[in-house]
Design an enzyme around this catalytic site. Structure first.
Site, PDB file in Angstrom:
ATOM      1  CG  ASP A 102      38.380  31.349  39.419  1.00  0.00           C
ATOM      2  OD1 ASP A 102      37.456  31.367  40.233  1.00  0.00           O
ATOM      3  OD2 ASP A 102      38.270  31.855  38.286  1.00  0.00           O
ATOM      4  CB  THR A 106      46.330  28.220  36.726  1.00  0.00           C
ATOM      5  OG1 THR A 106      45.501  28.983  35.852  1.00  0.00           O
ATOM      6  CG2 THR A 106      47.750  28.738  36.667  1.00  0.00           C
ATOM      7  CE  LYS A 130      37.111  34.309  42.648  1.00  0.00           C
ATOM      8  NZ  LYS A 130      37.069  34.942  41.314  1.00  0.00           N
ATOM      9  NE  ARG A 164      49.684  41.689  37.572  1.00  0.00           N
ATOM     10  CZ  ARG A 164      49.140  40.488  37.439  1.00  0.00           C
ATOM     11  NH1 ARG A 164      48.806  39.798  38.508  1.00  0.00           N
ATOM     12  NH2 ARG A 164      48.905  39.980  36.255  1.00  0.00           N
TER      13      ARG A 164
HETATM   14  P1  IMP Z   1      42.166  29.187  37.577  1.00  0.00           P
HETATM   15  O1  IMP Z   1      40.799  29.390  37.014  1.00  0.00           O
HETATM   16  O2  IMP Z   1      42.145  28.455  38.906  1.00  0.00           O
HETATM   17  O3  IMP Z   1      43.081  28.509  36.585  1.00  0.00           O
HETATM   18  O4  IMP Z   1      42.763  30.618  37.853  1.00  0.00           O
HETATM   19  C1  IMP Z   1      43.552  31.187  36.898  1.00  0.00           C
HETATM   20  C2  IMP Z   1      44.153  32.486  37.305  1.00  0.00           C
HETATM   21  O5  IMP Z   1      43.146  33.451  37.079  1.00  0.00           O
HETATM   22  C3  IMP Z   1      44.595  32.689  38.758  1.00  0.00           C
HETATM   23  O6  IMP Z   1      45.928  32.291  39.012  1.00  0.00           O
HETATM   24  C4  IMP Z   1      44.479  34.186  38.873  1.00  0.00           C
HETATM   25  O7  IMP Z   1      45.676  34.794  38.402  1.00  0.00           O
HETATM   26  C5  IMP Z   1      43.334  34.519  37.924  1.00  0.00           C
HETATM   27  N1  IMP Z   1      42.105  34.754  38.704  1.00  0.00           N
HETATM   28  C6  IMP Z   1      41.103  33.925  39.010  1.00  0.00           C
HETATM   29  N2  IMP Z   1      40.143  34.547  39.717  1.00  0.00           N
HETATM   30  C7  IMP Z   1      40.614  35.806  39.902  1.00  0.00           C
HETATM   31  C8  IMP Z   1      40.098  36.971  40.598  1.00  0.00           C
HETATM   32  O8  IMP Z   1      39.040  36.979  41.243  1.00  0.00           O
HETATM   33  N3  IMP Z   1      40.864  38.086  40.535  1.00  0.00           N
HETATM   34  C9  IMP Z   1      42.061  38.150  39.875  1.00  0.00           C
HETATM   35  N4  IMP Z   1      42.581  37.102  39.223  1.00  0.00           N
HETATM   36  C10 IMP Z   1      41.852  35.944  39.237  1.00  0.00           C
HETATM   37 MG    MG Z   2      46.691  36.010  37.336  1.00  0.00          MG
END
Ligand code: IMP
Ligand code: MG
Length: 181
Positions: A102, A106, A130, A164
């Protein structure tokens, strides 16, 4: 549960086809290489199980449990890793398997932590990407599906640790979910 979420975002058939393609590509790219596939829990557990079964190589698997402080639409402020690897990854090829990239925070944090173990290489594979929410630059080598900014649940992805176990990916309408719970 299905009444809340409506139609699957991606059908189970489309998912099976795409995951088989990813498995084929990964099998070609890592032919003859010593590969450890690391799943990021909890979100990637369903995708991981489907993906590793279509990789036709003698891989080893491992897992990390990672969490980020996160609200819908906001990036995590911090990433916390709760577990240690059980396999050694020094001088070996690593494929990190995520449910969704996203903001990218992470994946970027986990890659930087894994680099400390001096692997031969690290690549990221994610079921969903995304790109509209990206805040940091991170190379994602294998992407199942690119998705719009909507919040997605099911097939391992949660909203407040629920849904989930929904067997398919669905867009979440938080008003409907809260009315049912
Ligand atoms: P990041 O923003 O790329 O660090 O994403 C962090 C974490 O947020 C991901 O590994 C997912 O577990 C969770 N996440 C981000 N977007 C979504 C979504 O649309 N649905 C469910 N979990 C999400
Ligand atoms: Mg998650």
């Amino acid at each position: 549960m299905p009444e809340i979420f409506g139609k699957p975002l991606v059908t189970q058939d489309a998912m099976r086809v795409r995951i088989r393609e990813l498995g084929k590509q990964i099998s070609q790219d890592y032919q003859g290489k010593d590969l450890v596939v690391i799943g990021v829990l909890k979100g990637a557990y369903v995708f991981f199980a489907d993906l590793v079964r279509v990789i036709q190589l003698p891989i080893q698997i491992d897992f990390l449990i990672a969490t980020g402080t996160k609200k819908v639409g906001c990036p995590p402020k911090t990433v916390k890793v709760w577990t240690e690897l059980t396999e050694k990854i020094a001088k070996r090829h690593v494929l990190l398997v995520e449910d969704i990239v996203d903001s990218g925070l992470t994946a970027q944090y986990l890659v930087s932590q894994l680099q400390n173990h001096k692997p031969a290489s690290i690549e990221v594979c994610t079921l969903l990407d995304k790109p509209a929410h990206r805040e940091v630059e991170i190379q994602v080598q294998y992407v199942g599906f690119e998705v719009s900014p909507a919040y997605i649940v099911g097939y391992g992805l949660d909203y407040e640790q629920k849904y989930r176990n929904l067997p398919y990916l669905a867009k979440m309408d938080s008003e409907k979910v809260e009315a049912e719970s």
